[in-house]
Design a protein around this motif. Sequence first.
Motif, PDB file in Angstrom:
ATOM      1  N   ALA A  82      45.016  41.823  38.515  1.00  0.00           N
ATOM      2  CA  ALA A  82      43.936  42.193  37.603  1.00  0.00           C
ATOM      3  C   ALA A  82      42.839  41.131  37.630  1.00  0.00           C
ATOM      4  O   ALA A  82      41.636  41.449  37.661  1.00  0.00           O
ATOM      5  CB  ALA A  82      44.470  42.366  36.184  1.00  0.00           C
ATOM      6  N   ALA A  83      43.239  39.856  37.639  1.00  0.00           N
ATOM      7  CA  ALA A  83      42.254  38.768  37.714  1.00  0.00           C
ATOM      8  C   ALA A  83      41.542  38.763  39.067  1.00  0.00           C
ATOM      9  O   ALA A  83      40.346  38.444  39.156  1.00  0.00           O
ATOM     10  CB  ALA A  83      42.941  37.430  37.466  1.00  0.00           C
ATOM     11  N   GLU A  84      42.258  39.124  40.099  1.00  0.00           N
ATOM     12  CA  GLU A  84      41.646  39.206  41.428  1.00  0.00           C
ATOM     13  C   GLU A  84      40.552  40.269  41.456  1.00  0.00           C
ATOM     14  O   GLU A  84      39.474  40.067  42.012  1.00  0.00           O
ATOM     15  CB  GLU A  84      42.745  39.502  42.457  1.00  0.00           C
ATOM     16  N   ARG A  85      40.821  41.405  40.817  1.00  0.00           N
ATOM     17  CA  ARG A  85      39.797  42.449  40.731  1.00  0.00           C
ATOM     18  C   ARG A  85      38.598  41.960  39.912  1.00  0.00           C
ATOM     19  O   ARG A  85      37.445  42.278  40.228  1.00  0.00           O
ATOM     20  CB  ARG A  85      40.389  43.719  40.114  1.00  0.00           C
ATOM     21  N   PHE A  86      38.854  41.205  38.861  1.00  0.00           N
ATOM     22  CA  PHE A  86      37.803  40.631  38.021  1.00  0.00           C
ATOM     23  C   PHE A  86      36.857  39.759  38.856  1.00  0.00           C
ATOM     24  O   PHE A  86      35.631  39.840  38.738  1.00  0.00           O
ATOM     25  CB  PHE A  86      38.483  39.803  36.924  1.00  0.00           C
ATOM     26  N   VAL A  87      37.447  38.939  39.737  1.00  0.00           N
ATOM     27  CA  VAL A  87      36.637  38.069  40.599  1.00  0.00           C
ATOM     28  C   VAL A  87      35.872  38.902  41.623  1.00  0.00           C
ATOM     29  O   VAL A  87      34.668  38.707  41.847  1.00  0.00           O
ATOM     30  CB  VAL A  87      37.526  37.027  41.296  1.00  0.00           C
ATOM     31  N   ARG A  88      36.544  39.832  42.266  1.00  0.00           N
ATOM     32  CA  ARG A  88      35.900  40.635  43.314  1.00  0.00           C
ATOM     33  C   ARG A  88      34.732  41.466  42.777  1.00  0.00           C
ATOM     34  O   ARG A  88      33.787  41.761  43.504  1.00  0.00           O
ATOM     35  CB  ARG A  88      36.923  41.562  43.975  1.00  0.00           C
ATOM     36  N   ARG A  89      34.827  41.872  41.535  1.00  0.00           N
ATOM     37  CA  ARG A  89      33.748  42.678  40.943  1.00  0.00           C
ATOM     38  C   ARG A  89      32.562  41.823  40.495  1.00  0.00           C
ATOM     39  O   ARG A  89      31.589  42.349  39.949  1.00  0.00           O
ATOM     40  CB  ARG A  89      34.286  43.464  39.746  1.00  0.00           C
ATOM     41  N   GLY A  90      32.659  40.522  40.689  1.00  0.00           N
ATOM     42  CA  GLY A  90      31.569  39.634  40.310  1.00  0.00           C
ATOM     43  C   GLY A  90      31.443  39.413  38.822  1.00  0.00           C
ATOM     44  O   GLY A  90      30.367  39.027  38.328  1.00  0.00           O
ATOM     45  N   LEU A  91      32.542  39.611  38.091  1.00  0.00           N
ATOM     46  CA  LEU A  91      32.476  39.518  36.636  1.00  0.00           C
ATOM     47  C   LEU A  91      32.666  38.095  36.112  1.00  0.00           C
ATOM     48  O   LEU A  91      32.351  37.813  34.955  1.00  0.00           O
ATOM     49  CB  LEU A  91      33.541  40.439  36.009  1.00  0.00           C
ATOM     50  N   TRP A  92      33.190  37.199  36.938  1.00  0.00           N
ATOM     51  CA  TRP A  92      33.462  35.840  36.471  1.00  0.00           C
ATOM     52  C   TRP A  92      32.199  35.139  35.940  1.00  0.00           C
ATOM     53  O   TRP A  92      32.192  34.628  34.823  1.00  0.00           O
ATOM     54  CB  TRP A  92      34.116  35.045  37.600  1.00  0.00           C
TER      55      TRP A  92
END
Length: 332
Positions: free
Chosen positions: A138-148
């Motif tokens: 889930a955190a990996e998807r968060f990073v990939r979506r540019g949300l960080w």
Amino acid sequence: MAPAAATAAKWSGKPPALPSLLLIRRVDASFAAALRQRFRILDFFASGEPLPAFLAAAEAPRAAVVMGGGVVRVDAAFLDAAPSLRCVFSTAAGVDFIDLGECARRGVAVANSGRVYSTDVADHAVGMLIDVLRRVTAAERFVRRGLWPLQRDYPLGSKLGGKRIGIIGLGNIGSLIAKRLEAFGCVIYYNSRKPKDSVSYRYFPSVHDLAVESDVLVVACALNKDTRHIVNMDVLDALGKDGIIINIGRGANIDEAEMVRALKEGRIAGAGLDVFENEPEVPAELLSMDNVVLTHHVAVSTSESRGDLRDHTIANLEAFFSGKPLLTPVLP
């Protein structure tokens, strides 16, 4: 081949005929080549025929290699269509798709994959649990979506150490899962058909009571009439809103519809699922849940286990055709 047939072939100058083998599963090229060196393969998937026509055309095969997942059920109808069969080898550990009683009645020996997959499945179960608790994918998807850079804060995960792990089915795989999670500092509880003298883990005769005392339920039991929907609404509610469920057993060990409702309503905290009730169909609601980790029935699959399965399958078949005991027989 029978000794008399082998002797006749020797005196005739002809190479001995290879024993016929029904192959009712897809295999990779190296597996197929190894089988063809030793057996005359009657390949269901290569035939393109419906199963009844394929079996009707098969020339008196004495053994079959099969797999579960809805492709075939080895039941009375199947055995009627292949009356010459005397051995069925399941490339899975589970044999819920084989009528063991009917096979025994007809003198058909059954073997399975034994311990070939056990370490891989145990590793996968632990990996899924860490993923759910620490929100790794889930955190990996968060990073990939540019949300960080935009959102900064992300919901905290939960540590694995100290969790109370309730394992349903402390067999081969369940025991390996327990040992791995002990190393993380977890407390192990279990439910099985009866207590095991070889372990010091606390035993619960009731899955409901196991769930009450556990932070995580790991489903590692076989599928049969007693374990179908062994995790039902009452068990999910007993596990509670902070509870996690991991399933590397069979999809139908869990009442899937009730589990989806429990996840949607926040009655349990998350799930890691490698198996489903109606594979390859996965409930659409699960696909958008960040607290659920999904894999496509691949806990058994590594490059090493495929080679091991090939060797194990051939060893069982060669034992059968040589009149020796099967390596991993399954009794009714």
